[in-house]
Write a protein that holds these residues in place. Structure first.
Motif, PDB file in Angstrom:
ATOM      1  N   ASN A  66       9.330  32.994 -27.790  1.00 38.98           N
ATOM      2  CA  ASN A  66       8.132  33.303 -27.005  1.00 38.98           C
ATOM      3  C   ASN A  66       6.971  32.413 -27.416  1.00 38.98           C
ATOM      4  OD1 ASN A  66       9.213  35.164 -25.285  1.00 38.98           O
ATOM      5  ND2 ASN A  66       8.471  36.952 -26.420  1.00 38.98           N
ATOM      6  N   GLU A  67       6.908  32.083 -28.708  1.00 32.29           N
ATOM      7  CA  GLU A  67       5.833  31.210 -29.187  1.00 32.29           C
ATOM      8  C   GLU A  67       5.961  29.814 -28.562  1.00 32.29           C
ATOM      9  OE1 GLU A  67       4.732  29.215 -33.393  1.00 32.29           O
ATOM     10  OE2 GLU A  67       4.898  31.414 -33.416  1.00 32.29           O
ATOM     11  N   GLN A  72       0.545  26.839 -22.131  1.00 32.34           N
ATOM     12  CA  GLN A  72      -0.791  26.257 -22.300  1.00 32.34           C
ATOM     13  C   GLN A  72      -0.822  24.802 -21.826  1.00 32.34           C
ATOM     14  OE1 GLN A  72      -3.542  27.929 -23.011  1.00 32.34           O
ATOM     15  NE2 GLN A  72      -2.231  29.736 -23.068  1.00 32.34           N
ATOM     16  N   VAL A  73       0.202  24.052 -22.143  1.00 33.88           N
ATOM     17  CA  VAL A  73       0.283  22.654 -21.692  1.00 33.88           C
ATOM     18  C   VAL A  73       0.396  22.595 -20.174  1.00 33.88           C
ATOM     19  CG1 VAL A  73       1.715  20.571 -21.741  1.00 33.88           C
ATOM     20  CG2 VAL A  73       1.233  21.798 -23.866  1.00 33.88           C
ATOM     21  N   TRP A 103      -2.510  36.135 -16.397  1.00 28.92           N
ATOM     22  CA  TRP A 103      -3.336  37.172 -16.999  1.00 28.92           C
ATOM     23  C   TRP A 103      -2.610  38.513 -17.017  1.00 28.92           C
ATOM     24  CZ3 TRP A 103      -6.786  40.822 -14.193  1.00 28.92           C
ATOM     25  CH2 TRP A 103      -7.632  41.506 -15.062  1.00 28.92           C
ATOM     26  N   ARG A 104      -1.828  38.792 -15.960  1.00 30.15           N
ATOM     27  CA  ARG A 104      -1.181  40.092 -15.824  1.00 30.15           C
ATOM     28  C   ARG A 104       0.219  40.163 -16.442  1.00 30.15           C
ATOM     29  NH1 ARG A 104      -3.840  44.262 -15.112  1.00 30.15           N
ATOM     30  NH2 ARG A 104      -2.226  45.226 -13.892  1.00 30.15           N
ATOM     31  N   VAL A 105       0.940  39.058 -16.442  1.00 29.93           N
ATOM     32  CA  VAL A 105       2.333  39.052 -16.913  1.00 29.93           C
ATOM     33  C   VAL A 105       2.363  38.531 -18.343  1.00 29.93           C
ATOM     34  CG1 VAL A 105       4.631  38.108 -16.519  1.00 29.93           C
ATOM     35  CG2 VAL A 105       3.195  38.714 -14.571  1.00 29.93           C
ATOM     36  N   ARG A 106       2.960  39.284 -19.239  1.00 26.12           N
ATOM     37  CA  ARG A 106       2.968  38.915 -20.656  1.00 26.12           C
ATOM     38  C   ARG A 106       4.174  38.070 -21.059  1.00 26.12           C
ATOM     39  NH1 ARG A 106      -1.698  38.472 -21.443  1.00 26.12           N
ATOM     40  NH2 ARG A 106      -2.946  40.264 -20.952  1.00 26.12           N
ATOM     41  N   LYS A 107       5.284  38.195 -20.375  1.00 24.39           N
ATOM     42  CA  LYS A 107       6.480  37.442 -20.768  1.00 24.39           C
ATOM     43  C   LYS A 107       6.363  36.001 -20.266  1.00 24.39           C
ATOM     44  CE  LYS A 107       9.643  41.264 -21.137  1.00 24.39           C
ATOM     45  NZ  LYS A 107      10.970  41.767 -20.819  1.00 24.39           N
TER      46      LYS A 107
END
Length: 98
Positions: A5-6, A13-14, A66-70
């Motif tokens: 996940n990291e 981000q890229v 913003w809404r989806v974490r995976k």
């Protein structure tokens, strides 16, 4: 070797930076081309259409982010939005359905 996940967060981000840069370059390209050739002739409404489409698509991607974490789902949804924007862009350029 599976991506963590990291790793996917770093990739995200890229991709965000590249995506917003692509929006700016796509909107800037015809403006620059119009200075050098008569082959490109965009009107104000063309720039408005392109701006709404590209910035709107990017904003939808940001909302998903913003809404989806995976991260994997984020990237998948972003690709879906990019495909949808590309389809509308191509339709606007070629005009198959009018």
């Amino acid at each position: 070797m599976a991506a963590t996940n990291e790793d996917l967060d770093r990739l995200w981000q890229v991709l965000r930076i590249l995506g917003w840069g692509a929006v700016a370059l796509i909107l800037l390209a015809p403006a620059v081309a119009m200075r050098f050739t008569d082959e490109v002739n965009w009107t104000t409404s063309d720039f408005v259409f392109a701006g709404v489409l590209l910035i709107g698509g990017a904003a939808v991607i940001e909302l998903f982010a913003w809404r989806v974490r995976k991260p994997a789902i984020r990237i998948g949804l972003a690709l879906l939005v990019v495909a949808f924007v590309a389809l509308i862009w191509i339709e606007g350029a070629v005009g198959i359905f009018h």
